[in-house]
Design a protein around this motif. Structure first.
Motif, PDB file in Angstrom:
ATOM      1  N   GLY A 129      37.830  39.801  46.018  1.00 24.84           N
ATOM      2  CA  GLY A 129      37.503  41.183  45.682  1.00 24.84           C
ATOM      3  C   GLY A 129      37.207  42.049  46.895  1.00 24.84           C
ATOM      4  N   GLU A 130      37.544  41.583  48.104  1.00 25.19           N
ATOM      5  CA  GLU A 130      37.282  42.329  49.331  1.00 25.19           C
ATOM      6  C   GLU A 130      38.590  42.873  49.901  1.00 25.19           C
ATOM      7  OE1 GLU A 130      35.208  39.834  52.027  1.00 25.19           O
ATOM      8  OE2 GLU A 130      33.674  39.227  50.563  1.00 25.19           O
ATOM      9  N   TYR A 131      38.454  43.745  50.905  1.00 25.72           N
ATOM     10  CA  TYR A 131      39.638  44.313  51.548  1.00 25.72           C
ATOM     11  C   TYR A 131      40.220  43.267  52.483  1.00 25.72           C
ATOM     12  CZ  TYR A 131      42.552  47.119  54.651  1.00 25.72           C
ATOM     13  OH  TYR A 131      43.602  47.597  55.371  1.00 25.72           O
ATOM     14  N   GLY A 132      41.528  43.011  52.375  1.00 24.67           N
ATOM     15  CA  GLY A 132      42.166  42.010  53.211  1.00 24.67           C
ATOM     16  C   GLY A 132      43.388  42.547  53.918  1.00 24.67           C
ATOM     17  N   ALA A 133      43.525  42.249  55.213  1.00 26.72           N
ATOM     18  CA  ALA A 133      44.680  42.670  56.005  1.00 26.72           C
ATOM     19  C   ALA A 133      44.913  41.636  57.103  1.00 26.72           C
ATOM     20  CB  ALA A 133      44.458  44.055  56.605  1.00 26.72           C
ATOM     21  N   ARG A 134      46.139  41.545  57.571  1.00 30.59           N
ATOM     22  CA  ARG A 134      46.451  40.625  58.673  1.00 30.59           C
ATOM     23  C   ARG A 134      47.744  41.074  59.350  1.00 30.59           C
ATOM     24  NH1 ARG A 134      50.614  36.776  56.940  1.00 30.59           N
ATOM     25  NH2 ARG A 134      50.896  36.939  54.670  1.00 30.59           N
ATOM     26  N   SER A 135      47.984  40.516  60.557  1.00 30.28           N
ATOM     27  CA  SER A 135      49.233  40.720  61.279  1.00 30.28           C
ATOM     28  C   SER A 135      49.744  39.349  61.680  1.00 30.28           C
ATOM     29  CB  SER A 135      49.025  41.589  62.523  1.00 30.28           C
ATOM     30  OG  SER A 135      48.660  42.909  62.155  1.00 30.28           O
ATOM     31  N   THR A 136      50.958  38.989  61.235  1.00 32.58           N
ATOM     32  CA  THR A 136      51.499  37.661  61.462  1.00 32.58           C
ATOM     33  C   THR A 136      52.963  37.771  61.878  1.00 32.58           C
ATOM     34  OG1 THR A 136      50.072  36.798  59.718  1.00 32.58           O
ATOM     35  CG2 THR A 136      51.880  35.387  60.446  1.00 32.58           C
ATOM     36  N   PRO A 137      53.371  37.084  62.960  1.00 31.05           N
ATOM     37  CA  PRO A 137      54.780  37.122  63.355  1.00 31.05           C
ATOM     38  C   PRO A 137      55.634  36.262  62.428  1.00 31.05           C
ATOM     39  CG  PRO A 137      53.545  35.718  64.841  1.00 31.05           C
ATOM     40  CD  PRO A 137      52.547  36.346  63.930  1.00 31.05           C
ATOM     41  N   ASP A 138      56.843  36.709  62.142  1.00 26.95           N
ATOM     42  CA  ASP A 138      57.780  35.900  61.358  1.00 26.95           C
ATOM     43  C   ASP A 138      58.199  34.659  62.132  1.00 26.95           C
ATOM     44  OD1 ASP A 138      57.773  37.480  59.128  1.00 26.95           O
ATOM     45  OD2 ASP A 138      59.518  38.668  59.713  1.00 26.95           O
ATOM     46  N   ILE A 139      58.340  34.809  63.460  1.00 29.45           N
ATOM     47  CA  ILE A 139      58.680  33.691  64.332  1.00 29.45           C
ATOM     48  C   ILE A 139      57.471  33.416  65.213  1.00 29.45           C
ATOM     49  CG2 ILE A 139      60.231  32.838  66.121  1.00 29.45           C
ATOM     50  CD1 ILE A 139      62.331  34.790  65.059  1.00 29.45           C
ATOM     51  N   GLY A 141      54.966  32.809  67.982  1.00 29.04           N
ATOM     52  CA  GLY A 141      55.015  33.052  69.418  1.00 29.04           C
ATOM     53  C   GLY A 141      55.810  34.265  69.827  1.00 29.04           C
ATOM     54  N   ASP A 142      56.505  34.903  68.900  1.00 25.69           N
ATOM     55  CA  ASP A 142      57.307  36.090  69.227  1.00 25.69           C
ATOM     56  C   ASP A 142      56.617  37.312  68.628  1.00 25.69           C
ATOM     57  OD1 ASP A 142      59.157  37.985  69.840  1.00 25.69           O
ATOM     58  OD2 ASP A 142      60.865  36.990  68.866  1.00 25.69           O
ATOM     59  N   HIS A 143      55.878  38.048  69.460  1.00 26.72           N
ATOM     60  CA  HIS A 143      55.113  39.196  68.962  1.00 26.72           C
ATOM     61  C   HIS A 143      56.011  40.318  68.470  1.00 26.72           C
ATOM     62  CE1 HIS A 143      56.025  40.487  73.092  1.00 26.72           C
ATOM     63  NE2 HIS A 143      55.876  41.710  72.635  1.00 26.72           N
ATOM     64  N   ARG A 144      57.282  40.285  68.878  1.00 26.69           N
ATOM     65  CA  ARG A 144      58.194  41.350  68.444  1.00 26.69           C
ATOM     66  C   ARG A 144      58.510  41.252  66.956  1.00 26.69           C
ATOM     67  NH1 ARG A 144      62.902  40.279  72.668  1.00 26.69           N
ATOM     68  NH2 ARG A 144      62.385  38.183  71.892  1.00 26.69           N
ATOM     69  N   THR A 145      58.273  40.082  66.346  1.00 24.32           N
ATOM     70  CA  THR A 145      58.553  39.911  64.914  1.00 24.32           C
ATOM     71  C   THR A 145      57.293  40.058  64.062  1.00 24.32           C
ATOM     72  OG1 THR A 145      58.219  37.502  65.034  1.00 24.32           O
ATOM     73  CG2 THR A 145      60.434  38.337  65.493  1.00 24.32           C
ATOM     74  N   THR A 146      56.225  40.600  64.641  1.00 26.52           N
ATOM     75  CA  THR A 146      54.958  40.736  63.917  1.00 26.52           C
ATOM     76  C   THR A 146      55.107  41.675  62.712  1.00 26.52           C
ATOM     77  OG1 THR A 146      53.674  40.328  65.907  1.00 26.52           O
ATOM     78  CG2 THR A 146      52.545  41.460  64.112  1.00 26.52           C
ATOM     79  N   VAL A 147      54.459  41.272  61.613  1.00 32.96           N
ATOM     80  CA  VAL A 147      54.462  42.066  60.383  1.00 32.96           C
ATOM     81  C   VAL A 147      53.018  42.343  59.979  1.00 32.96           C
ATOM     82  CG1 VAL A 147      55.182  42.184  57.969  1.00 32.96           C
ATOM     83  CG2 VAL A 147      56.616  40.976  59.642  1.00 32.96           C
ATOM     84  N   MET A 148      52.716  43.593  59.659  1.00 34.29           N
ATOM     85  CA  MET A 148      51.388  43.963  59.176  1.00 34.29           C
ATOM     86  C   MET A 148      51.352  43.814  57.650  1.00 34.29           C
ATOM     87  SD  MET A 148      50.382  47.347  61.393  1.00 34.29           S
ATOM     88  CE  MET A 148      48.920  47.542  60.372  1.00 34.29           C
ATOM     89  N   TYR A 149      50.327  43.129  57.149  1.00 33.73           N
ATOM     90  CA  TYR A 149      50.168  42.932  55.699  1.00 33.73           C
ATOM     91  C   TYR A 149      48.839  43.519  55.241  1.00 33.73           C
ATOM     92  CZ  TYR A 149      53.950  39.460  55.927  1.00 33.73           C
ATOM     93  OH  TYR A 149      55.155  38.834  56.114  1.00 33.73           O
ATOM     94  N   VAL A 150      48.847  44.110  54.057  1.00 28.32           N
ATOM     95  CA  VAL A 150      47.633  44.584  53.397  1.00 28.32           C
ATOM     96  C   VAL A 150      47.694  44.098  51.950  1.00 28.32           C
ATOM     97  CG1 VAL A 150      46.340  46.569  52.568  1.00 28.32           C
ATOM     98  CG2 VAL A 150      47.318  46.593  54.874  1.00 28.32           C
ATOM     99  N   ALA A 151      46.604  43.511  51.451  1.00 30.75           N
ATOM    100  CA  ALA A 151      46.567  42.936  50.102  1.00 30.75           C
ATOM    101  C   ALA A 151      45.665  43.751  49.178  1.00 30.75           C
ATOM    102  CB  ALA A 151      46.099  41.483  50.150  1.00 30.75           C
ATOM    103  N   ALA A 152      45.998  43.725  47.901  1.00 31.82           N
ATOM    104  CA  ALA A 152      45.175  44.384  46.875  1.00 31.82           C
ATOM    105  C   ALA A 152      45.066  43.446  45.678  1.00 31.82           C
ATOM    106  CB  ALA A 152      45.798  45.713  46.452  1.00 31.82           C
ATOM    107  N   PRO A 153      43.884  43.294  45.100  1.00 36.98           N
ATOM    108  CA  PRO A 153      43.729  42.383  43.960  1.00 36.98           C
ATOM    109  C   PRO A 153      44.363  42.956  42.682  1.00 36.98           C
ATOM    110  CG  PRO A 153      41.674  43.525  44.408  1.00 36.98           C
ATOM    111  CD  PRO A 153      42.612  43.917  45.501  1.00 36.98           C
ATOM    112  N   ILE A 154      44.846  42.034  41.831  1.00 35.16           N
ATOM    113  CA  ILE A 154      45.376  42.420  40.517  1.00 35.16           C
ATOM    114  C   ILE A 154      44.291  42.088  39.488  1.00 35.16           C
ATOM    115  CG2 ILE A 154      47.205  42.009  38.823  1.00 35.16           C
ATOM    116  CD1 ILE A 154      48.958  41.048  41.169  1.00 35.16           C
ATOM    117  N   ARG A 155      43.759  43.120  38.843  1.00 36.82           N
ATOM    118  CA  ARG A 155      42.638  42.940  37.914  1.00 36.82           C
ATOM    119  C   ARG A 155      43.082  43.247  36.478  1.00 36.82           C
ATOM    120  NH1 ARG A 155      39.646  45.161  42.364  1.00 36.82           N
ATOM    121  NH2 ARG A 155      37.862  43.840  42.932  1.00 36.82           N
ATOM    122  N   VAL A 156      42.680  42.370  35.596  1.00 39.13           N
ATOM    123  CA  VAL A 156      42.870  42.600  34.158  1.00 39.13           C
ATOM    124  C   VAL A 156      41.546  42.273  33.467  1.00 39.13           C
ATOM    125  CG1 VAL A 156      44.098  41.912  32.072  1.00 39.13           C
ATOM    126  CG2 VAL A 156      45.341  42.056  34.256  1.00 39.13           C
TER     127      VAL A 156
END
Length: 479
Positions: A129-139, A141-156
Motif C-alpha cells: 500500500g506504499e508508493y513504489g518506484a525503481r530503475s532497472t536495466p534490461d541488460i 551492467g548496461d546503463h543505457r538500457t535502464t527503464v524507470m518503473y512506477v507501481a500502483a496497487p489494484i484495490r477492490v
C-alpha cells in the motif's frame, strides 16, 4: 612573470573556475530534473491503468486480459510527433500486472509473464500500500538500457489484489537531456566569453579610449612601404599593450603597494647607515675617522640617488604604451661604440671585451628606438664586466636567426646560481659581485626586459655549458 600579471591571471582564473563550477552543477542537475518529470508522468499512467484493471475485477478476481488487445493496438500505432526538434513515431510505454503474490499475470511485452516480481522494489512496496518506484536495466551492467518503473496497487473493496507497474526507457528522454546539456554548455561558454569581452571593452574605455587605434594609425603612417606581416605584428603588439593596461587597471592598487613596500625596504639600509654615521660624527673623533664616516654618508646618499633615478627611469618606461619613434637601427656602429666603452670600464681589472660582429654589409638591422636599445645592451655589458673575474673576457656578438636578430653578451664569471635563475629579472633582485661582494640596485635587468618588450622582443639570462653566463636580447628582424 610580474605580480601584476599573476594577479590579473588569478582574477581570470577565479572567474573561469566559478563559471565552470556553476556549469558543472547545472549540467549535473539536468538529468535528475528530467527523471523527476518522467516519473511524475508515470505515476499518473500507473494510476490510470490500475483504475482500468479495477473496473474489470469488481468481483475480487484479478482480470487483466483486456489490456492485451489494448497494448497490441497501441504498439501497432504509427504517428509523427515533433517534440522540440525530436521526431517520435512509436509508443515505448510498457506495463505489467502482478497478482497479490507478486507473480506476473500480464506483461505488455510478453517477456515476464509467470515470473516472480515480488522482490522488485516497486511491486513489493505497492503490495504493502506504499508508493513504489525503481530503475532497472534490461541488460545487466548496461546503463543505457535502464527503464524507470512506477507501481500502483489494484484495490477492490479496500483490499489489494494486485499491482500495476508501468515503465519507460530512460533512453527515450535521454536525447532531451543531451540536447539540454549542449545548450547549457553553449550558453555558459557564450556568456563567459561575452563577460570577458565586456571586461576588456570597459577596461580599454576606462584606461585608454582611443590609444590603441591612435598608436596603430601613427605607426602605419610612419611606414615607408606596406608590409602585411609587419603591420600584423604591430597590431598584435598594440593588443598586448591594451591587455597590459587592462591588467594594470584591475591590479593597480596591489602593484603600487608592492612597489612602495619594496622600495622602502631597499632604501631602509642606506638610510640606517647614514643615520648611524651622522650620530657618530656628533661625537669627538680623530680627523681620519671623521673623514671615513663623512665618506660613508656621501656613498650611501649616492646609492639612494642612483636607486631613485633608476626607479624613475623604469617607471617611465613601464608607463609607455609603445615606442614613440620607430626607425632602422644600425647595430654594427652601435655595438662597436658600446664595446669600446666597456673595454674602458673593464681596463682597471684587466677585463677585455671581444666583439664578434659580421662585416658591415652583413650586419642585420632592426627597427626601434636606437637610444633605448643602446641602453639595454650597455646594461648587459656592464653586468658582464662586473661579474667577470680579473683578466677575464666578455664577448659581444650579433647573429641573425630565422625571424629574429640575437645580440648576445657572454662572460666567464661564476654564472647564475640555480636559486636565482627565476628571479634575475625581478625588480630590486641583485646578486653580489664576485670581486667586491656589493649588490647593484636590482633595476638594470628589469629595465632591459621592459625595453625588449617595447620592441616585441625578449631577453634571457642563462648559464653557458662551459661556464659563465650568456645574456641574449632577441629582437624581431625586419630586414
Amino acid at each position: 612573470m610580474s605580480k601584476r600579471t599573476r594577479i590579473f591571471i588569478g582574477i581570470l582564473l577565479a572567474y573561469a573556475l566559478g563559471v565552470g563550477w556553476l556549469m558543472y552543477r547545472q549540467l549535473e542537475d539536468i538529468d535528475p530534473r528530467y527523471r523527476e518529470s518522467a516519473e511524475e508522468s508515470l505515476v499518473e499512467t500507473a494510476q490510470l491503468v490500475a483504475t482500468l484493471v479495477e473496473r474489470q475485477s469488481v468481483d475480487g478476481t484479478l482480470q487483466a486480459e483486456a489490456l492485451g488487445p489494448v497494448f497490441q493496438a497501441l504498439y501497432a500505432r504509427r504517428f509523427e510527433a515533433d517534440i522540440f526538434g525530436f521526431r517520435k513515431t512509436r509508443v515505448e510505454l510498457r506495463a505489467a500486472v502482478t497478482d497479490r503474490d507478486g507473480r506476473v499475470v500480464f506483461d505488455s511485452l510478453g517477456r515476464e509473464t509467470g515470473k516472480d516480481h515480488s522482490q522488485w522494489r516497486d511491486v513489493r512496496l505497492a503490495l504493502q500500500g506504499e508508493y513504489g518506484a525503481r530503475s532497472t536495466p534490461d541488460i545487466a551492467g548496461d546503463h543505457r538500457t535502464t527503464v524507470m518503473y512506477v507501481a500502483a496497487p489494484i484495490r477492490v473493496n479496500d483490499r489489494i489484489i494486485g499491482v500495476v507497474s508501468v515503465g519507460k526507457p530512460v533512453q527515450s528522454f535521454g536525447q532531451f537531456v543531451e540536447a539540454a546539456r549542449r545548450k547549457t554548455v553553449l550558453v555558459g561558454v557564450t556568456s563567459a566569453a561575452a563577460v570577458l569581452l565586456l571586461a576588456v571593452i570597459v577596461s580599454l574605455w576606462l584606461v585608454r579610449p582611443f590609444g590603441v587605434i591612435a598608436d596603430y594609425v601613427r605607426y602605419v603612417r610612419s611606414q615607408r612601404s606596406f608590409s602585411l606581416p609587419r603591420l600584423g605584428r604591430r597590431a598584435l603588439g598594440a593588443i598586448g599593450a591594451a591587455y597590459d593596461e587592462m591588467r594594470d587597471a584591475l591590479a593597480g592598487h596591489s602593484y603600487v603597494a608592492d612597489y612602495v613596500q619594496t622600495l622602502t625596504h631597499e632604501v631602509k639600509s642606506p638610510l640606517s647607515a647614514i643615520r648611524g654615521a651622522a650620530e657618530l660624527l656628533q661625537e669627538p673623533m680623530p680627523d681620519a675617522d671623521r673623514a671615513r664616516f663623512a665618506g660613508n654618508i656621501a656613498r650611501e646618499a649616492l646609492r639612494i640617488q642612483e636607486l631613485v633615478d633608476r626607479m624613475m627611469e623604469l617607471t617611465a618606461l613601464e608607463s609607455r604604451r609603445g615606442l614613440d619613434t620607430v626607425a632602422p637601427v644600425a647595430l654594427g656602429p652601435m655595438l662597436r661604440d658600446l664595446a669600446a666603452a666597456a673595454r674602458h670600464a673593464g681596463a682597471p681589472r684587466g677585463v677585455t671585451v671581444d666583439l664578434d660582429v659580421p662585416p658591415e654589409e652583413d650586419v642585420p638591422s632592426v627597427e626601434g628606438d636606437a637610444f633605448l636599445l643602446q641602453r639595454a645592451v650597455a646594461n648587459l655589458l656592464s653586468n658582464a664586466v662586473d661579474f667577470s673575474p680579473n683578466g677575464g673576457t666578455v664577448t659581444l656578438a650579433v647573429k641573425r636567426a630565422r625571424h629574429t636578430v640575437a645580440i648576445t653578451v657572454r662572460d666567464r664569471g661564476p654564472g647564475v646560481p640555480q636559486y636565482a635563475e627565476g628571479k634575475v629579472f625581478e625588480k630590486f633582485y641583485s646578486l653580489a659581485r664576485p670581486g667586491t661582494q656589493k649588490k647593484s640596485t636590482g633595476l638594470g635587468l628589469p629595465f632591459v626586459k621592459e625595453i625588449a618588450e617595447l620592441h616585441q622582443g625578449r631577453v634571457t639570462l642563462t648559464n653557458a655549458p662551459d661556464g659563465g653566463a650568456v645574456a641574449t636580447l632577441a629582437l624581431p628582424s625586419f630586414a
